[in-house]
Design a protein around this motif. Structure first.
Motif, mmCIF file in Angstrom:
data_model
loop_
_atom_site.group_PDB
_atom_site.id
_atom_site.type_symbol
_atom_site.label_atom_id
_atom_site.label_comp_id
_atom_site.label_asym_id
_atom_site.label_seq_id
_atom_site.Cartn_x
_atom_site.Cartn_y
_atom_site.Cartn_z
ATOM 1 N N THR A 1 -0.390 7.211 7.671
ATOM 2 C CA THR A 1 -0.338 5.885 7.173
ATOM 3 C C THR A 1 -0.870 4.672 8.297
ATOM 4 O OG1 THR A 1 1.937 5.751 8.437
ATOM 5 C CG2 THR A 1 1.949 6.052 5.830
ATOM 6 N N LYS B 1 0.628 -1.391 -0.113
ATOM 7 C CA LYS B 1 0.120 0.131 -0.055
ATOM 8 C C LYS B 1 0.824 1.224 0.088
ATOM 9 C CE LYS B 1 -3.531 -1.900 2.936
ATOM 10 N NZ LYS B 1 -4.309 -2.087 4.157
ATOM 11 N N ILE B 2 2.154 1.075 0.488
ATOM 12 C CA ILE B 2 2.819 2.301 0.396
ATOM 13 C C ILE B 2 2.924 3.057 -0.786
ATOM 14 C CG2 ILE B 2 5.003 3.266 1.153
ATOM 15 C CD1 ILE B 2 5.216 1.430 3.178
ATOM 16 N N GLU C 1 0.340 -0.879 9.675
ATOM 17 C CA GLU C 1 0.928 -1.861 9.102
ATOM 18 C C GLU C 1 1.979 -1.233 8.222
ATOM 19 O OE1 GLU C 1 -2.578 -1.660 9.376
ATOM 20 O OE2 GLU C 1 -2.833 -3.497 10.487
ATOM 21 N N GLU C 2 1.728 -0.183 7.458
ATOM 22 C CA GLU C 2 2.320 0.424 6.446
ATOM 23 C C GLU C 2 3.875 0.782 7.370
ATOM 24 O OE1 GLU C 2 -0.641 2.118 3.364
ATOM 25 O OE2 GLU C 2 -0.420 3.185 5.126
#
Length: 157
Positions: A101, A3-4, A104-105
């Motif tokens: 963010t 996702k980053i 998890e990120e």
């Protein structure tokens, strides 16, 4: 990185890190990378090369070139600051990342910083401290503790 990749160009605020730059994910990630690279100046070049190869693999040529440029400028800019003031600027970048963010990120970023610290094949107490600081600034120190303790167990005395 997952996702980053989706948040790279989300932030458009003025940066206090590099004059004339806008705060964005790439700038902030390169600032955190520079922080870890310079924790252990003896092996900084190997860590620098690791970061460059990483961004080449994950961001593509155009964005990787931008990252290389940002990283070089950040490393040069660091020379103008005392270590405490510089750490304060890096903390600001990390806290900004934390503001947009997910946990998890941010844990992925800690994983990445651990890989940067270990890029020369040796973990040092200063590198473990640098990753610990970054995890705290990112707001994930308690969750990242296991990973950081594993890094500390690899430290060469």
């Amino acid at each position: 990185m997952g996702k980053i990749d989706n948040i790279i160009n989300d932030i458009e605020r003025q940066s206090t890190l590099l004059i004339g730059e806008r705060n964005n994910f790439m700038l902030q990630l390169m600032a955190l990378s520079a922080y870890i690279i310079n924790v252990d100046v003896d092996s900084g070049m190997r860590k620098y090369t690791y970061v460059c190869n990483f961004v080449n693999n994950y961001f593509g040529t155009e964005k990787a070139q931008r990252c290389h440029s940002l990283l070089g400028r950040i490393l040069n800019e660091q020379r103008n600051y005392n270590p405490i003031m510089w750490a304060s600027k890096i903390e600001e970048c990390a806290r900004d990342i934390a503001s947009y963010t997910t946990v998890e990120e941010r844990l992925l970023i800690v994983d990445y910083l651990i890989l940067v610290a270990k890029a020369d094949g040796v973990a040092t107490p200063l590198e473990a401290m640098g990753v610990t600081n970054a995890a705290a600034w990112l707001g994930v120190a308690p969750v990242a503790e296991i990973k950081i303790n594993q890094l500390k167990s690899e430290i060469v005395q």
